[in-house]
Design an enzyme around this catalytic site. Sequence first.
Site, PDB file in Angstrom:
ATOM      1  CD  GLU A  49      -3.519  -0.767   2.002  1.00 27.67           C
ATOM      2  OE1 GLU A  49      -3.510   0.591   2.464  1.00 27.67           O
ATOM      3  OE2 GLU A  49      -4.286  -1.646   1.629  1.00 27.67           O
ATOM      4  CG  HIS A 274      -2.084  -3.139   8.527  1.00 21.44           C
ATOM      5  ND1 HIS A 274      -2.447  -4.497   8.286  1.00 21.44           N
ATOM      6  CD2 HIS A 274      -3.335  -2.404   8.002  1.00 21.44           C
ATOM      7  CE1 HIS A 274      -3.670  -4.484   7.490  1.00 21.44           C
ATOM      8  NE2 HIS A 274      -4.041  -3.354   7.146  1.00 21.44           N
TER       9      HIS A 274
END
Length: 408
Positions: A49, A274
């Site tokens: 990402e 995350h």
Amino acid sequence: MEGEPTLRLRIFNLNCWAIRYLSKRRQQRVRLIGDTLRQEGFDLALLQEVWSEQDYCELKVKLAGSYPFSHYFRSGVIGSGLCVFSRFPILDTLLYQYSLNGYPYMLQHGDWFCGKVCLEGLDGFAGVRAPLLSLSLQLHAEYCRDKDAYLPHRLVQAWELAQFIRHTSKAADVVLLGGDLNMHPEDVGIRLLRGWTGLQDAFAEAVHFEGCKNGCTLVPDNCFTDKSELLPFPLGIRIDYILYKAISSFTVKCEELKTTTGRAPGVDIPFSDHEAVMATLHIQRQGQPAGATLGTADPALADVVTEARAEVAAGLRAARRQRYSSGRMAVLALLLLLLQAAAALATLAGLGAEQPFPKLSFCLLAFLALGVLVLATGLHLFHTMEVKMLHGTEDQMWMVLRALQERP
């Protein structure tokens, strides 16, 4: 064998959540990730990402001294978001796109625009020649666990990934996989991937672990995490993994595994929504080739394949229903256009001259019917391809299941 040199490999894996204009404090966090990688001196950094190529370029410049080898994988409409930084030469790269990756009309999710899997080969070092097949990837997100419409697609991705590893790892001595798999450790997709490839979970195998309880990588203590998604899981969930497997005359052991715990070390913000996963692997040559193969016989593997095949079959039935609905809509729109064409020809022929022809209403209805026809035809074609991919995967699983059941 005693005396054989050992390769000590330190890996950093992170879903960076670096969406331009949308992710909070993106630029600050990307700089923080670059500073940490430069200071810690990992051997391999697998990032997901990183949606802006400009962010990758800034990282590449910052890390040039510590990680002279890197690669950014471009794919899809908005890119794959995947990049790799390595201390050692990258021998080759390949980008593989999943055959199924969500739905193009689910714009709020966007997974369809960036399907990906990537791999690169690395040279051995410290006296150990160990070609390494390293994969950085991200599977389709779950979004809603109770009503997971993307489960069949994610299972197809897990199956394709497992097949991909089996067919491309013959030249490697070690397989390393890191990424956001968007699956819990006991989900059927993870069990299918691990059972069919023989990959080991670094968290389960680590001699020493330090970090979030149960190795969770989405935790409530992270200020960027959507707390509503974690209501059923008060401790968090583990969806980011480092998996590994020795293929030939090598053994691999996970000496240590760490995760961040809501904040990056020494600062007041996390790297991402995350948690980062950091593993230290020891790779050592054995005296003789081990002769191990991927997908070794496992009594439970047939049950896993059966469960996965059942989920894929359910997805296949749903895709066929959607194909039928979109096809019927396309036929109805086509019939409406034909009726309008007949009415227009009748007017031109003078059959309806006693009444004025409603040109505006006719044009608006024609454009509406044409739009429905184009949209429904596009959906019908998409779901036709979806049916073929799901059917093909189900057939492959059936062949594997039959072979497993016939194996002594």
